[in-house]
Design an enzyme around this catalytic site. Structure first.
Site, mmCIF file in Angstrom:
data_model
loop_
_atom_site.group_PDB
_atom_site.id
_atom_site.type_symbol
_atom_site.label_atom_id
_atom_site.label_comp_id
_atom_site.label_asym_id
_atom_site.label_seq_id
_atom_site.Cartn_x
_atom_site.Cartn_y
_atom_site.Cartn_z
ATOM 1 N N TYR A 186 71.801 -27.346 69.870
ATOM 2 C CA TYR A 186 72.378 -27.238 71.438
ATOM 3 C C TYR A 186 72.150 -28.649 71.901
ATOM 4 O O TYR A 186 72.374 -29.756 71.409
ATOM 5 C CB TYR A 186 71.418 -26.367 72.008
ATOM 6 C CG TYR A 186 72.161 -25.635 73.189
ATOM 7 C CD1 TYR A 186 73.396 -25.360 73.116
ATOM 8 C CD2 TYR A 186 71.496 -25.657 74.615
ATOM 9 C CE1 TYR A 186 73.902 -24.972 74.542
ATOM 10 C CE2 TYR A 186 71.959 -25.263 75.717
ATOM 11 C CZ TYR A 186 73.249 -24.644 75.775
ATOM 12 O OH TYR A 186 74.018 -24.338 76.866
ATOM 13 N N LYS A 226 87.524 -2.294 61.315
ATOM 14 C CA LYS A 226 88.235 -3.299 60.926
ATOM 15 C C LYS A 226 87.663 -4.655 60.901
ATOM 16 O O LYS A 226 87.746 -5.244 59.801
ATOM 17 C CB LYS A 226 89.358 -3.473 61.713
ATOM 18 C CG LYS A 226 90.664 -4.140 61.286
ATOM 19 C CD LYS A 226 91.566 -2.853 60.721
ATOM 20 C CE LYS A 226 92.936 -3.441 60.066
ATOM 21 N NZ LYS A 226 93.743 -2.411 59.840
ATOM 22 N N GLU A 243 96.561 -4.765 66.449
ATOM 23 C CA GLU A 243 96.346 -3.535 65.718
ATOM 24 C C GLU A 243 96.483 -2.402 66.620
ATOM 25 O O GLU A 243 96.113 -2.400 67.888
ATOM 26 C CB GLU A 243 94.784 -3.560 65.414
ATOM 27 C CG GLU A 243 94.268 -2.488 64.379
ATOM 28 C CD GLU A 243 94.715 -2.656 62.950
ATOM 29 O OE1 GLU A 243 94.598 -1.678 62.391
ATOM 30 O OE2 GLU A 243 94.958 -3.838 62.611
ATOM 31 N N ASP A 244 97.036 -1.397 65.945
ATOM 32 C CA ASP A 244 97.150 -0.006 66.993
ATOM 33 C C ASP A 244 97.847 -0.389 68.382
ATOM 34 O O ASP A 244 97.556 0.265 69.257
ATOM 35 C CB ASP A 244 95.874 0.399 67.223
ATOM 36 C CG ASP A 244 95.293 1.018 65.596
ATOM 37 O OD1 ASP A 244 96.197 0.985 64.696
ATOM 38 O OD2 ASP A 244 94.105 1.288 65.458
ATOM 39 N N ASP A 298 99.629 -3.126 61.448
ATOM 40 C CA ASP A 298 100.251 -1.824 61.260
ATOM 41 C C ASP A 298 101.705 -2.011 60.969
ATOM 42 O O ASP A 298 102.252 -1.075 59.956
ATOM 43 C CB ASP A 298 100.309 -1.130 62.693
ATOM 44 C CG ASP A 298 98.808 -0.780 63.174
ATOM 45 O OD1 ASP A 298 98.119 -0.312 62.315
ATOM 46 O OD2 ASP A 298 98.863 -1.122 64.491
ATOM 47 N N GLY A 330 109.025 3.758 63.330
ATOM 48 C CA GLY A 330 108.336 3.041 64.336
ATOM 49 C C GLY A 330 107.786 1.699 63.794
ATOM 50 O O GLY A 330 108.530 1.047 62.926
ATOM 51 N N ALA A 331 106.749 1.197 64.187
ATOM 52 C CA ALA A 331 106.578 -0.212 64.119
ATOM 53 C C ALA A 331 106.118 -0.363 62.528
ATOM 54 O O ALA A 331 106.845 -1.334 61.744
ATOM 55 C CB ALA A 331 105.321 -0.645 64.714
ATOM 56 N N ASN A 350 95.813 -0.261 53.833
ATOM 57 C CA ASN A 350 96.000 -1.708 54.254
ATOM 58 C C ASN A 350 94.969 -2.533 53.958
ATOM 59 O O ASN A 350 95.016 -3.960 53.926
ATOM 60 C CB ASN A 350 96.177 -1.695 55.881
ATOM 61 C CG ASN A 350 97.316 -1.096 56.360
ATOM 62 O OD1 ASN A 350 98.141 -0.377 55.682
ATOM 63 N ND2 ASN A 350 97.714 -1.395 57.534
#
Length: 468
Positions: free
Chosen positions: A115, A170, A212-213, A238, A272-273, A394
């Site tokens: 620091y 995740k 995500e989602d 996804d 969908g996606a 995934n």
């Protein structure tokens, strides 16, 4: 109604106090088995005079099933439930991840280097050479997991607060399988412009973005805009993570049945996606005859209820302009890919497919058709579940993909990187290929390094990397 298979997702640990008489523990075991639960561990016995205490771990199939187990035990004479612990809730208490220091901070000399005043030297060095932030800050190995909570697992739009346990999970997977430090960023807006603006402003902190989602069709727009505007890899798991693993499984499955992807007819449920991303990669692999079905039926150019992404899909697929339901178009299909909802496919549908049909029923937690119903019909079956062979997961893709992208200091994720990852996953099982083993286990330690190496090589070949 048939009870679902007991699962660790509904695991309970309980401490029982029982009269110390022969047969009491056996009576408890019979009661638990009698309601369809599964004892997986007896963790210890403590005898206290006239009583015996025992810790038991049980897998159930639902919350209601847990209560059925409780009632069955409470109905026994001489048996008392002393403690009851739902293990899933206990494992999430306090969150699942934490920040750990990599440097020892033991004295004032350490403080002066890590620091102030020593840190100022590093700040000036980065100010003079911004790329140094990729080697001398956490950007070197850190990914943001960004979600608005609008399309969480099989739960739908539950919001950003409720999405946090998934994003924390995740982050655990990133670290465990890829050695990547990831942090959940759950944001309280569903406005695509706000999401794009917020994520763009995170760029100085992270080496990559994992979306995500996020619900379609906004997910497409957000991913495309971020990928175009940011100088770090952007990956919508996804879409692209699912696509990579499905394509890897398809490569293996087609080898088993001896069919060429250019010759097959493929029907997909779910546009969908994830569904569109999967089909884009399947097309890139060489498929030409694809028919998609959503909740309103077959996707074709004549429908007037399609959003922009589905209109694109309609233009690129369904060359015969077929219409109707899954049952109307599944006949003669070589492959079914499901990313939709439970029980949309029937046994008769599968019987009507071409010889040696391939069925990927990946709806979670309940697939488009139960595998046991078609085990004597389909040549290859895959699902999204861990309790059946060939789980399409995934986790086989995203840890290695980001490991490779970060190691290459890639500026983006390219189509070549995705295809290379799919081939790398398929290659892991090449020598052991079997109808019940077309895809590696999530815990196969060969997968992430193979994907990382393939993704890194593809990134370097595509020329999208910063100098190392």
């Amino acid at each position: 109604m048939t009870r679902q298979t007991p699962s660790p997702a509904y695991s309970v640990r309980l401490r029982l106090r029982m009269v110390n008489e022969p047969g009491t523990l056996g009576t408890v075991a019979v009661a638990i088995g009698g309601v369809g639960a599964n004892i997986v561990a007896l963790e210890g016995f403590v005898v206290k005079g006239a009583y015996l205490e025992d810790d038991i771990t049980i897998y159930c199939s639902s919350v209601a099933h847990q209560e059925e187990v409780r009632a069955a035990i409470e109905a026994l004479d001489g048996v008392e439930i002393v403690a009851w612990d739902d293990r899933v809730h206990s494992l999430h208490e306090g969150g699942k991840i934490e920040v750990v220091s990599k440097s020892v901070l033991a004295d004032m000399d350490d403080l002066a280097m890590l620091y102030t005043p020593g840190v100022a030297r590093e700040c000036r060095a980065i100010a003079a050479d911004r790329d140094r932030s990729f080697t001398h800050t956490i950007r070197k190995n850190t990914v943001a997991i960004v979600s608005d909570g609008t399309a969480v697992l099989g739960l739908g739009n539950i919001g950003p607060h409720a999405a946090m346990p998934v994003m924390e999970g995740k982050a655990q997977l990133f670290k465990h399988f890829g050695g990547v430090d990831a942090f959940p960023i759950c944001i309280d807006t569903t406005d695509p412009d706000e999401i794009v603006s917020l994520v763009q402003k995170l760029e100085p902190t992270f080496g990559g973005i994992n979306l995500e989602d996020i619900a379609a069709p906004q997910a497409f727009d957000i991913e495309e805009r971020l990928a175009a505007s940011m100088d770090i890899p952007v990956f919508h798991d996804d879409q692209h993570g699912t696509a990579i693993v499905v394509v890897a499984a398809l490569i293996s499955a087609l080898k088993i049945v001896g069919k060429d992807i250019a010759d097959i007819k493929l029907v997909t449920a779910g546009v969908g996606a994830a569904g569109i991303a999967v089909m884009k990669m399947v097309m890139a692999l060489g498929a030409t005859h694809i028919v998609g079905v959503d909740h309103a039926g077959v996707v074709h150019e004549g429908r007037d209820d399609l959003d922009s992404s589905k209109r694109w899909f309609a233009e690129q697929t369904n060359p015969e302009n077929l219409q109707g339901t899954i049952s109307d178009v599944i006949g003669g299909a070589d492959v079914f890919v499901g990313l939709s909802a439970p029980n949309v496919l029937t046994v008769e549908d599968v019987r009507s497919m071409a010889p040696d049909p391939i069925v990927f029923a990946m709806a979670n937690p309940d697939p488009e058709i139960r595998p046991e119903l078609i085990k004597d019909i389909a040549a290859v079956i895959a699902t999204g579940r861990s309790d059946f062979p060939n789980q399409i997961n995934n986790v086989l893709a995203f840890p290695g993909m980001f490991r490779g992208a970060l190691d290459a200091r890639a500026r983006k994720i390219t189509e070549s990187m995705k295809l290379a990852a799919a081939h790398a996953i398929a290659e892991v099982v090449a020598d052991e290929l079997h109808p019940q083993y077309i895809i590696p286990s999530a815990f196969d330690q060969r997968v992430a390094p193979a994907v990382a190496a393939a993704a890194r090589a593809a990134a370097e070949a595509d020329g999208v990397c910063r100098p190392l």
